[in-house]
Structures are given as structure tokens and as C-alpha cells.
Design a protein around this motif. Structure first.
Motif, short mmCIF file in Angstrom:
data_model
loop_
_atom_site.label_atom_id
_atom_site.label_comp_id
_atom_site.label_asym_id
_atom_site.label_seq_id
_atom_site.Cartn_x
_atom_site.Cartn_y
_atom_site.Cartn_z
N PHE A 1 0.88 -1.18 0.00
CA PHE A 1 0.00 0.00 0.00
C PHE A 1 0.91 1.22 0.00
CE2 PHE A 1 -3.24 -2.79 2.15
CZ PHE A 1 -4.20 -2.67 1.17
N LYS B 1 4.30 0.75 1.05
CA LYS B 1 4.49 0.04 2.32
C LYS B 1 4.20 -1.44 2.08
CE LYS B 1 2.61 0.27 6.78
NZ LYS B 1 1.37 0.67 7.41
N ILE C 1 3.01 -4.83 2.86
CA ILE C 1 2.13 -5.43 3.87
C ILE C 1 2.28 -6.95 3.83
CG2 ILE C 1 -0.24 -5.66 4.68
CD1 ILE C 1 0.78 -2.84 4.95
N SER D 1 -2.49 -8.83 15.69
CA SER D 1 -3.20 -7.77 14.98
C SER D 1 -2.25 -6.95 14.11
CB SER D 1 -3.90 -6.84 15.97
OG SER D 1 -4.94 -7.54 16.58
N GLY D 2 -2.71 -6.57 12.96
CA GLY D 2 -1.93 -5.70 12.09
C GLY D 2 -0.86 -6.40 11.28
N THR D 3 -0.84 -7.73 11.27
CA THR D 3 0.20 -8.43 10.51
C THR D 3 -0.22 -8.69 9.07
OG1 THR D 3 -0.67 -10.50 11.36
CG2 THR D 3 1.31 -9.65 12.40
N GLY D 4 -1.43 -8.35 8.70
CA GLY D 4 -1.84 -8.50 7.31
C GLY D 4 -2.76 -9.68 7.04
N LYS D 5 -3.36 -10.23 8.08
CA LYS D 5 -4.26 -11.38 7.87
C LYS D 5 -5.46 -10.99 7.02
CE LYS D 5 -5.05 -11.99 12.29
NZ LYS D 5 -4.32 -10.83 12.85
N SER D 6 -6.10 -9.88 7.39
CA SER D 6 -7.28 -9.46 6.64
C SER D 6 -6.90 -9.08 5.21
CB SER D 6 -7.96 -8.26 7.31
OG SER D 6 -8.43 -8.62 8.57
N VAL D 7 -5.75 -8.45 5.05
CA VAL D 7 -5.31 -8.07 3.71
C VAL D 7 -5.11 -9.33 2.87
CG1 VAL D 7 -3.44 -7.02 2.37
CG2 VAL D 7 -4.30 -5.87 4.41
N1 LIG Z 1 -6.73 -0.29 2.44
C1 LIG Z 1 -5.57 -0.12 3.10
N2 LIG Z 1 -4.73 0.90 2.78
C2 LIG Z 1 -3.57 1.06 3.43
N3 LIG Z 1 -3.12 0.27 4.42
C3 LIG Z 1 -3.89 -0.77 4.79
C4 LIG Z 1 -5.16 -1.02 4.15
N4 LIG Z 1 -5.71 -2.12 4.71
C5 LIG Z 1 -4.83 -2.53 5.65
N5 LIG Z 1 -3.74 -1.72 5.71
C6 LIG Z 1 -2.59 -1.89 6.59
O1 LIG Z 1 -2.14 -3.22 6.45
C7 LIG Z 1 -1.71 -3.73 7.71
C8 LIG Z 1 -2.35 -5.04 7.98
O2 LIG Z 1 -3.74 -4.87 8.21
P1 LIG Z 1 -4.75 -6.07 8.44
O3 LIG Z 1 -4.58 -7.07 7.38
O4 LIG Z 1 -6.09 -5.47 8.60
O5 LIG Z 1 -4.26 -6.65 9.84
P2 LIG Z 1 -4.87 -7.88 10.64
O6 LIG Z 1 -3.79 -8.92 10.61
O7 LIG Z 1 -5.10 -7.38 12.02
O8 LIG Z 1 -6.11 -8.31 9.97
C9 LIG Z 1 -2.03 -2.68 8.75
O9 LIG Z 1 -0.84 -2.00 9.07
C10 LIG Z 1 -2.98 -1.76 8.05
O10 LIG Z 1 -2.80 -0.43 8.48
#
Ligand SMILES: Nc1ncnc2c1ncn2[C@@H]1O[C@H](COP(=O)(O)OP(=O)(O)O)[C@@H](O)[C@H]1O
Ligand SMILES: [Mg+2]
Lengths: 250, 227
Positions: free
Chosen positions: A11, A14, A16, A36-42
Motif C-alpha cells: 500500500f 508500504k 504489507i 493484529s496488524g500483521t496482514g491477515k485481513s489483507v
Molecule cells: N486499504 C488499506 N490501505 C492502506 N493500508 C492498509 C489497508 N488495509 C490494511 N492496511 C494496513 O495493512 C496492515 C495489515 O492490516 P490487516 O490485514 O487489517 O491486519 P490484521 O492482521 O489485524 O487483519 C495494517 O498495518 C494496516 O494499516
């Protein structure tokens, strides 16, 4: 079976996710874990196509989804069901309309057939006779159940769950985990569950991928997780009080 | 055909929401606008050489040209625009938009198009209702405070009537309807963050729409009214 090959996602410069590969099998819940914040949802969003990975590809039973043409993408999308972290029920629609929605937009089923299917799915998740309640009128656990019913209503082959038990009390969380496990086995679905809950990991973690800072550091089963030898994973696993006591006791 | 039916249903739902959400406030504001315009115009016209019915003429022209389309536009942005942005913003942060996308639905057109179309259908109608109520409000105020007779008022609102002004007022209302609905939807749809950001998106939607309406108001007057 879903195969993920070398997924990378940035992103605005950055990084991810970096070089994530893995295989998710049918008939069992496959877990993606990490803090949290390691990129699982991404990662999950890259797999279902909500985000476009910068690198790598995703295959659904051998079909390349990432580079698929429109028709194939639509075809695969129809086979995907997803349970979102906050359930993401449409708040202007009642329970029945929410669960029926995928059938409304994805199929040409006649109305009474749709209703039968909706009632069957609601019953499957233990929510018969809630058809006319609004999402705001039901508890968080019930919302998750409705979310699951909506995700499986179109006979999905692939089920994705982002933190299915976040915001639930431990007992309800286990019920939801069990429900996901049962449904996965019953319909031989390929299920991917994102979680940071050690209860889920120990309960349903037959195939686990551990992410840390956007990289895959480990994969294995819940039986192997306590002696992985990976420091980051140990930190994650034994951050849980119960687990660390258990470790000291052994 | 199926798509057409889905969209018609969505448009009708939006129309109902817009109507219910704004008709009361719009009616109230319009009626008082007309009443106050009557009183103030009467207060300003002290010359014995100007006949009373001119007050009604002034109320009519102000209502048709500016008060109904533009002031009601500001009210509409505050009521309908902010709720469009708030609704879409909430759908965004609670992942309802993602849920649509996963099902393969083009969420932007599914959510925004019906709002814009419904706005184009409803807003001109609201403006016309507001116009009538404003003139009615002027009548009530004028007659009750004995500024002018019912006969004078009726004569005044027909005096030197130019239908072009009504057309211009309606044209304006279409432009404003489009601006308010699309700007507000845009603000809501692209919300990122949490509840705080939804609130901000709502406020931005109102501010931006009002500014756009005022600029468009000026440009349209410049294009169509100056010789
Ligand atoms: N649409 C986006 N644009 C920019 N950064 C993002 C976006 N979605 C997630 N991030 C960043 O990606 C990283 C991982 O987020 P996420 O996958 O939500 O974490 P988690 O593992 O808690 O699900 C975080 O640092 C978040 O700020
Ligand atoms: Mg997450």
C-alpha cells in the motif's frame, strides 16, 4: 482446494504482504493466524479478490482466479461465501432478506424455492423463526450466525471467515467455531478462517499458517504448534495465559 | 431486464426515504420563507406610489428564482445529503460494501446510482411544493397582518408573470439535485476509518454540497439571466 502462490501486496510503497504461499484443503477449516496488524485481513481480501495483489496468484481448484477473465471471475465469485469481522449484515434488511440477498442477485430461483433455502440455512445455524428481526435487534453471536447462513445460502464451495469470534464471549465463540467446523465437513467446503484466538487454534486448527509482519513464518497443525521452534510463534502462542501456564506445568 | 427491475426497486426505496426524510422540514422552511419575505418586503416598501400588490410580485419572483431552488437546496443537503453520506460511510466501515463486492456486485453503481436518480426525481418535486407553500405562506402572513388584501395578493402574483423564470428555477433544481446526491454519495462511499470518520464524511458532504450549489447557482444566473 485453494492454492496461494507467492502473494505480495503493498500500500503506497508500504510492504504489507511478502511472498505468501500456502494450500487450503477442502473439508477442514484452514487457519491464518497472527497478531493484529500483521496482514491477515489483507491476505484474505487478496484471496477473495477484494484487493488486487501486486504479485502472485490464487487458484481455486486449479482455476487461476487472479488472472481470470470476467466470466470465470463471476463463476468463482458465485462459489464464494464470506463471513466478515463485524458480520456486515445489511442493516436496512431483516434477517430473511439478508440471507436471501445472494440468491436474489446471483440466481434466478423462484421466490418460494428461495424462501425454502433461506429457512433451511437459518435452521442449520440454529436461528429458525428469526426471519423478520432486524440486525440491530439480535445479539452479536446471532449476527455471526446470520452472516454464516448468508455465506452458505448459495451452496458456496469456499467459505472465508475473518475473525469469526471477535467480540463474542468465550462460550459463544466456541459455538461459532463448532458451527463453522460442522458446516465445513458436512458440505466438504474449503474454509479459510482468520483468527488470533488461541481457543480456535487449539479447537479447529488442522491446517494453520502463521503470519508475522506480512511473512509466513510457519505452517502446521494444532498438535505441532506448541513446539514449532519459531520464536515469533512461541511469543504469539504463549501470550495466552492458559497456554503459558500449560507450558510451565509440562 | 432483471437489472432494470432491481434498480427500479432501489430507486423507489430511495425516493420514499428522501420524501419522508425531507418533506416536513422543506414544507416548514418554505412556508415561513414566504411569510417572512412578505413582511419584510412590506416593511421596506414605504412609498405611497408603489401599489400593495407589488409585495406579492416580489414574493413570487424571489421564491421562484432563488428561495425555492437554492435555500431548499441547502436544507436538502443538510437533511438528505448528510444521511446519504452517513449511510454509505457506515456501510463502508462495517464492510457491507465489501460484502456486496464479494458477491460480484458493482457496489458503486448498485448503491450510488439509485440515490442520484431518486434525487433527480424527488428534488424538483420538493422545490415545486416548496414554491407553492412559500407563496401560500406569503399570502397567510400578508392577509393576517392586514398588509394587503387577498385580492391584491392574487393580482400581484400574476402581475408581469414570466414563465421562463419557472423553467429556470426547475432547471436549477435538477442541477442542484445531481450535485448534492453525487457529492454526498462520493464522500460517504470513500470513507475510511471508523465512526468518527463517518461523522466527518457527513459534515464534509454537507459543506461540499452547499458550496457546489452556491457556485452552480451563481454560474447558472450568469449564463441564463444576464443579457
Ligand atoms: N486499504 C488499506 N490501505 C492502506 N493500508 C492498509 C489497508 N488495509 C490494511 N492496511 C494496513 O495493512 C496492515 C495489515 O492490516 P490487516 O490485514 O487489517 O491486519 P490484521 O492482521 O489485524 O487483519 C495494517 O498495518 C494496516 O494499516
Ligand atoms: Mg483483521
Amino acid at each position: 482446494m485453494i492454492e496461494v502462490e507467492n502473494i505480495g501486496k503493498t500500500f503506497d510503497d508500504k510492504e504489507i504482504l511478502l511472498g505468501i504461499s500456502g494450500t487450503f484443503h477442502a473439508g477442514m477449516p484452514n487457519l491464518i493466524i497472527g497478531s493484529s496488524g500483521t496482514g491477515k485481513s489483507v491476505l484474505l481480501k487478496c484471496i477473495v479478490g477484494l484487493l488486487e495483489p501486486n504479485e502472485g496468484l490464487v487458484k481455486y481448484d486449479g482455476r487461476d482466479f487472479t488472472h481470470a477473465d470476467r466470466d470465470l471471475k463471476t463463476e468463482i465469485r458465485r462459489e464464494i461465501g464470506m463471513l466478515f469481522q463485524g458480520s456486515a449484515l445489511f442493516d436496512s434488511k431483516n434477517v430473511e432478506q439478508n440471507v436471501m440477498f445472494p440468491l436474489d442477485v446471483l440466481t434466478k430461483m423462484p421466490k418460494d424455492e428461495k424462501l425454502d433455502r433461506v429457512n433451511f440455512c437459518l435452521q442449520r445455524v440454529g436461528l429458525e423463526n428469526t426471519n423478520h428481526l432486524m440486525p440491530s435487534e439480535i445479539s452479536g453471536g446471532m449476527q455471526k450466525r446470520v452472516g454464516i447462513a448468508r455465506a452458505i445460502v448459495n451452496s458456496s464451495k469456499y467459505l472465508f471467515c475473518d475473525e469469526p469470534n471477535s467480540g463474542l464471549d468465550p462460550q459463544t465463540a466456541i459455538l461459532i467455531d463448532d458451527l463453522i467446523l460442522e458446516i465445513t465437513q458436512e458440505y466438504n467446503m474449503t474454509t479459510v478462517v482468520v483468527t488470533h484466538d488461541m481457543n480456535s487454534v487449539m479447537g479447529i486448527g488442522e491446517n494453520i499458517i502463521f503470519l508475522s509482519k506480512g511473512r509466513k513464518l510457519w505452517e502446521g497443525t494444532n498438535n505441532e504448534i506448541t513446539h514449532s521452534g519459531v520464536k515469533e510463534l512461541d511469543d504469539f502462542v504463549f501470550a495466552n495465559k492458559v497456554m503459558s501456564r500449560l507450558k510451565n506445568a509440562l | 431486464m432483471e437489472t432494470f427491475r432491481t434498480y427500479s426497486k432501489l430507486v423507489i426505496e430511495e425516493c420514499i426515504q428522501i420524501g419522508i426524510g425531507s418533506i416536513f422540514l422543506v414544507g416548514l422552511v418554505a412556508t415561513f420563507m414566504g411569510a417572512v419575505t412578505t413582511l419584510q418586503t412590506a416593511f421596506n416598501l414605504v412609498s405611497p406610489f408603489i401599489p400593495d400588490y407589488i409585495i406579492a410580485t416580489v414574493v413570487r419572483d424571489m421564491t421562484v428564482l432563488e428561495l425555492a431552488p437554492t435555500i431548499i437546496g441547502v436544507i436538502y443537503a443538510g437533511k438528505v445529503g448528510s444521511s446519504m453520506a452517513g449511510g454509505l460511510g457506515t456501510m463502508r466501515i462495517t464492510e457491507q460494501i465489501d460484502a456486496l463486492e464479494v458477491m460480484g456486485i458493482n457496489s458503486a453503481s448498485y448503491l450510488v446510482l439509485p440515490k442520484v436518480i431518486a434525487s433527480l426525481l424527488m428534488y424538483p418535486m420538493l422545490v415545486i411544493i416548496a414554491g407553492f407553500l412559500s407563496i401560500l405562506g406569503g399570502y397567510l402572513a400578508g392577509v393576517f397582518s392586514e398588509i394587503l388584501t387577498p385580492f391584491d395578493y392574487k393580482y400581484g402574483i400574476q402581475y408581469l408573470f414570466n414563465p421562463y423564470m419557472v423553467k429556470f428555477g426547475i432547471l436549477k433544481s435538477y442541477v442542484f439535485a445531481f450535485l448534492i446526491a453525487s457529492i454526498s454519495s462520493f464522500r460517504g462511499y470513500y470513507t475510511t476509518g471508523g465512526a468518527l470518520e463517518v461523522g466527518k464524511a457527513s459534515t464534509r458532504a454537507v459543506t461540499d454540497s452547499v458550496i457546489a450549489v452556491l457556485i452552480a447557482d451563481y454560474l447558472l444566473a450568469e449564463m441564463f439571466l444576464t443579457k
